[in-house]
Scaffold this motif. Structure first.
Motif: not given
Length: 595
Positions: A434-445, A470-478, A481-489
């Motif tokens: 999920a991290a490598g292909e979609k840039g999606i990361h979890f706090e999976a403690h 949290s989401v890799d900001e390099e893999l998102i569309s504009e 980002r306009a919908a929500s910027d709180l997720l992107f790092y």
């Protein structure tokens, strides 16, 4: 018999808290105080010098942990057993700043003269810091010591009343996390609960109760759901109770569930009293089905409604006030939508997400007041009869006993290896994909993940609490980002969350429990993890997998340092050596010798 039991519980809580404090200190200060901390794996001995106090703690290890989760046979200083309050004093003094080079004799005398009129707790809290230490540091030191005492007191109670209870389903696993985070100085602190509150509301004591409800007039009531199908209609679920009180006004109000402790707290606030007089809020009292507090204390499981509700509690659990801020809830709903839209684990049939599907609150002008009322809904879509919170499986029924997981598996090395292989296939690999292909990361403690077992072996893995996505900001569309910027790092920050929460916190403690219980070094299971990752790297070329195999160290939270310095909201981090890279170097080295 009762007094003896109390004494045994106190001793176990004390010893466990000593282990927590020393392990936190060693992990977090190993680089900064390298010459003062000595661990000897071959002889299973250790020595930690606290220079500011002029003392040295020494003893024997029962188990040496490659990740720092050491088990202790003995802990002494100057020929006497160490008490956890000794460690609190010495640690606080050591980290107290330039002025904290031991308390002066005048201060010692003053404190001794006050012992008759102050509790021993207050004396212990005031003791560590020197007379030149600033007021802020002193306040943090007092607060730190109070929380450690609170945690030890609660742990004593849990061991005394609930240790040894078995777990057999989701609910009992949620209510069996007796000792909590292995690298936190006070994991069972619940500052704000009275002794009676602890007895009534602590999940560790297998408690249950009804929620309270507040009717919120529609001009003040706010709710948001990820889609129409997700909406929970509390009016319908509680119709008989609500209509008895509200009568013909029923349609003018929305309903909010509230924890009973929080209900009593907010009902007395002057701002809330103002809204009650205006009938914008109507207190409905307790009603509805029985709920069970889960391991986070403020989230409750409601079997009758097949959901969890994340409530607000204006009190400290560990070191954080557990209310739901507007930003946290915005992140939660945005994460639920984003992860769903991107079909995060769509190609992983055994990996799932427990989504938050809705948020409800009051539209007050004061955001802090609003956060006291805000709740999030999380439906149960896994099998509650056979699913377990990972943190409870990793724990033992009593400190010093074998983990519940290895008891379940019979303690055999072969079955432990099979279990881990199955587990990595539905947890680690989907997470790095999920991290490598979609840039999606979890706090999976450990406390944010569940496993469904069949014949003792993993068949499904579930991640929850999407506020931590949290989401890799390099893999998102504009547009995204306009919908929500709180997720992107940034890529580095997003990945740091995954590598800490899943690799260091989650796998670190899981592997520790398994290795300790079958009496092999942790490296035995880390080698197994490494082999799985090597295969994945050869197949996919995933850059995050490469990082896991080659980085020198991972970053881990400095919970002890952060608590003492009052920066828990923005904690400091410390590097923890990457066992898999060391194993890889040893493998390459041995091949070179053979060649």
């Amino acid at each position: 018999m009762e007094n003896k039991l109390r004494s045994e519980a106190e001793q176990q809580a004390h010893e466990h808290s000593c282990k927590l404090l020393l392990n936190c200190y060693i992990r977090e200060l190993a680089l900064e105080k390298e010459s003062d901390i000595r661990i000897h794996p071959n002889t299973l001995t250790y020595a930690v010098a606290f220079q500011a106090s002029g003392v040295k703690v020494t003893g024997q290890l029962a188990y040496h942990s490659a990740m720092g989760e050491h088990e202790y046979l003995s802990m002494q200083s100057g020929g006497e057993a160490v008490h956890y309050r000794d460690l609190v004093r010495w640690i606080t003094c050591e980290l107290g700043g330039d002025g904290a080079q031991g308390a002066s004799s005048d201060l010692h005398g003053m404190l001794k003269s006050e012992m008759k009129r102050k509790s021993s707790l207050e004396v212990d809290i005031a003791y560590p810091l020197g007379e030149n230490t600033n007021r802020v540091e002193l306040a943090y030191a007092r607060d730190f010591a109070q929380k450690v005492d609170n945690s030890v007191g609660n742990l004593t109670l849990y061991i005394e009343q609930a240790a040894g209870l078995d777990i057999h389903d989701y609910r009992t696993s949620e209510q069996s996390l007796l000792v909590g985070h292995p690298f936190h100085p006070f994991p069972k602190n619940s500052k704000g609960f009275s002794e009676q509150d602890v007895q009534k509301y602590s999940p560790e004591l297998r408690t249950s109760f009804q929620l309270c409800y507040i009717a919120v007039r529609q001009d003040v009531y706010v709710q948001e759901w990820v889609d129409d199908e997700a909406v929970m209609d509390l009016h319908d679920l509680l119709r008989s109770h609500v209509e008895t009180i509200l009568k013909e006004k029923s349609g003018m109000y929305g309903l909010l569930p509230v924890h009973p402790w929080q209900y009593a707290y907010i009902s007395q606030l002057s701002e809330v009293q103002h809204y009650i007089r205006d009938e914008r809020l109507i207190l409905l009292g307790s009603a509805g089905p029985i709920v069970y507090p889960t391991s986070s204390v403020r989230t409750v499981y409601i079997p009758a409604w097949n959901c969890n509700i994340k409530l607000s509690l204006n009190m400290q659990i560990t070191n954080m006030i557990r209310t739901n801020s507007a930003e946290q809830m915005r992140r939660t709903l945005d994460a639920s939508r984003y992860v769903r839209q991107h079909d995060c684990f769509g190609a992983e049939p055994n990996t799932h997400i427990a989504y938050e599907t809705g948020v409800a609150t009051c539209a007050f002008d004061d955001e802090d007041l609003t956060s006291l009322f805000t709740v999030a809904y999380r439906p149960i879509e896994f099998d509650p009869a056979n699913s377990y919170v990972l943190s409870s499986l990793v724990e033992a029924p009593l400190p010093g006993m074998r983990s519940r997981l290895m008891t379940l598996l019979g303690g055999d090395l072969d079955i432990a290896e099979r279990w881990l292989d199955r587990y990595l296939a539905c947890s680690l690999l989907p997470i790095v994909r999920a991290a490598g292909e979609k840039g999606i990361h979890f706090e999976a403690h450990l406390q944010n993940t569940l496993v469904t077992l069949e014949d003792g072996l993993p068949v499904d893995f579930i991640v929850r609490d999407l506020e931590g996505v949290s989401v890799d900001e390099e893999l998102i569309s504009e547009q995204e980002r306009a919908a929500s910027d709180l997720l992107f790092y940034s890529r580095e920050k997003a990945w740091a969350r995954t590598s800490y929460y899943f690799i260091v916190n989650h796998l670190g403690s899981l592997i520790h429990a398994m290795a300790r219980d079958v009496n092999v070094p942790e490296e035995h299971f880390w080698k197994q993890v490494r082999e799985v990752l090597v295969d994945e790297l050869e197949r996919t070329g995933n850059e995050y997998v490469r990082h896991l195999l080659t980085t020198d160290a991972f970053l881990a939270k400095q919970n002890l340092v952060s608590c003492l310095r009052g920066i828990s909201q923005t904690p400091a981090y410390v590097p923890v050596s990457n066992v898999m890279k060391r194993i890889g170097s040893e493998v390459r080295g041995s091949r070179g010798i053979q060649g």
